[in-house]
Design a protein around this motif. Sequence first.
Motif, PDB file in Angstrom:
ATOM      1  N   ASP A  24      65.297  45.072  -1.513  1.00  0.00           N
ATOM      2  CA  ASP A  24      66.247  45.962  -2.184  1.00  0.00           C
ATOM      3  C   ASP A  24      65.699  47.369  -2.012  1.00  0.00           C
ATOM      4  OD1 ASP A  24      64.530  46.687  -4.480  1.00  0.00           O
ATOM      5  OD2 ASP A  24      64.919  44.673  -5.227  1.00  0.00           O
ATOM      6  N   THR A  25      66.301  48.368  -2.627  1.00  0.00           N
ATOM      7  CA  THR A  25      65.900  49.758  -2.366  1.00  0.00           C
ATOM      8  C   THR A  25      64.485  50.093  -2.833  1.00  0.00           C
ATOM      9  OG1 THR A  25      66.902  50.491  -4.448  1.00  0.00           O
ATOM     10  CG2 THR A  25      68.267  50.608  -2.444  1.00  0.00           C
ATOM     11  N   LYS A  26      63.898  49.220  -3.648  1.00  0.00           N
ATOM     12  CA  LYS A  26      62.548  49.471  -4.162  1.00  0.00           C
ATOM     13  C   LYS A  26      61.552  48.364  -3.850  1.00  0.00           C
ATOM     14  CE  LYS A  26      63.662  49.886  -8.470  1.00  0.00           C
ATOM     15  NZ  LYS A  26      63.608  50.177  -9.912  1.00  0.00           N
ATOM     16  N   THR A  27      61.940  47.399  -3.019  1.00  0.00           N
ATOM     17  CA  THR A  27      61.059  46.255  -2.775  1.00  0.00           C
ATOM     18  C   THR A  27      60.952  45.954  -1.283  1.00  0.00           C
ATOM     19  OG1 THR A  27      61.842  45.338  -4.872  1.00  0.00           O
ATOM     20  CG2 THR A  27      60.567  43.878  -3.453  1.00  0.00           C
ATOM     21  N   TYR A  28      59.711  45.978  -0.781  1.00  0.00           N
ATOM     22  CA  TYR A  28      59.426  45.690   0.629  1.00  0.00           C
ATOM     23  C   TYR A  28      58.557  44.446   0.692  1.00  0.00           C
ATOM     24  CZ  TYR A  28      60.964  50.451   1.644  1.00  0.00           C
ATOM     25  OH  TYR A  28      61.699  51.612   1.769  1.00  0.00           O
ATOM     26  N   GLN A  29      58.952  43.515   1.544  1.00  0.00           N
ATOM     27  CA  GLN A  29      58.156  42.299   1.737  1.00  0.00           C
ATOM     28  C   GLN A  29      57.594  42.289   3.161  1.00  0.00           C
ATOM     29  OE1 GLN A  29      59.456  38.401   0.239  1.00  0.00           O
ATOM     30  NE2 GLN A  29      59.205  37.660   2.343  1.00  0.00           N
ATOM     31  N   PHE A  30      56.273  42.151   3.251  1.00  0.00           N
ATOM     32  CA  PHE A  30      55.583  42.080   4.533  1.00  0.00           C
ATOM     33  C   PHE A  30      55.062  40.671   4.747  1.00  0.00           C
ATOM     34  CE2 PHE A  30      55.650  46.491   3.548  1.00  0.00           C
ATOM     35  CZ  PHE A  30      55.713  47.135   4.767  1.00  0.00           C
ATOM     36  N   THR A  31      55.156  40.203   5.983  1.00  0.00           N
ATOM     37  CA  THR A  31      54.615  38.893   6.349  1.00  0.00           C
ATOM     38  C   THR A  31      53.595  39.111   7.461  1.00  0.00           C
ATOM     39  OG1 THR A  31      56.728  37.864   5.801  1.00  0.00           O
ATOM     40  CG2 THR A  31      55.189  36.572   7.139  1.00  0.00           C
ATOM     41  N   LEU A  32      52.348  38.720   7.194  1.00  0.00           N
ATOM     42  CA  LEU A  32      51.270  38.909   8.173  1.00  0.00           C
ATOM     43  C   LEU A  32      51.496  38.033   9.397  1.00  0.00           C
ATOM     44  CD1 LEU A  32      48.171  38.972   5.799  1.00  0.00           C
ATOM     45  CD2 LEU A  32      49.287  40.919   6.901  1.00  0.00           C
ATOM     46  N   LYS A  33      51.182  38.576  10.548  1.00  0.00           N
ATOM     47  CA  LYS A  33      51.232  37.796  11.783  1.00  0.00           C
ATOM     48  C   LYS A  33      50.079  36.791  11.762  1.00  0.00           C
ATOM     49  CE  LYS A  33      53.240  41.492  14.589  1.00  0.00           C
ATOM     50  NZ  LYS A  33      53.002  42.369  15.757  1.00  0.00           N
ATOM     51  N   PRO A  34      50.242  35.631  12.369  1.00  0.00           N
ATOM     52  CA  PRO A  34      49.170  34.618  12.347  1.00  0.00           C
ATOM     53  C   PRO A  34      48.034  34.963  13.323  1.00  0.00           C
ATOM     54  CG  PRO A  34      51.052  33.819  13.597  1.00  0.00           C
ATOM     55  CD  PRO A  34      51.462  35.144  13.011  1.00  0.00           C
ATOM     56  N   GLY A  35      46.853  34.418  13.037  1.00  0.00           N
ATOM     57  CA  GLY A  35      45.722  34.499  13.968  1.00  0.00           C
ATOM     58  C   GLY A  35      45.037  35.839  14.056  1.00  0.00           C
TER      59      GLY A  35
END
Length: 173
Positions: free
Chosen positions: A78-89
């Motif tokens: 949403d306008t105030k929430t960022y979700q990051f997903t780490l790359k594997p390895g």
Amino acid sequence: MRKYAFVILFLLLSCNPNQPIPQNTIVVGVDRYPENHDPRLPTDSVSQKINQLIHNGLLTINDKLELVPQLATYELLDTKTYQFTLKPGIYFHHGKKLTSADVKATYESMLDSELHSPFKSSLSIIEKIDTPDEKTIIFRLKKPNAPFLTLMSLGILPQDFIQEKNADAIKIP
């Protein structure tokens, strides 16, 4: 005129491009010596550039000045929430696997008054950092902030390094 030609010839001959460079060595030409290698504390432009070469961020800025994934992909929830997903390895130099705890520790340390990070003011937009699992980081902001993603290019350090307060280990004597 001959005097200048002699000086130029002398300068050219004094540069020895045939000096052997050890394997696994990076040679970087800079106009002055960097003050430290801590990506949370760049106090001069040379340190900041060297840190960008040594320490990876969640995102990076490419040649076209676009933010692109480096250590992680992201989505705006949403306008105030960022979700990051780490790359594997991905592993640090000492063999430890990169986890969401490292990212959280890095950003929280920059918000800590004790560290005196020049990024503290910019990062104060962060309300909370959640790490629901090893590969997910959720940044919750106090209010929408367009330049927030540029702060995701700051270098990430291992959590164990930060907890041991090893900042002196990466300062240049």
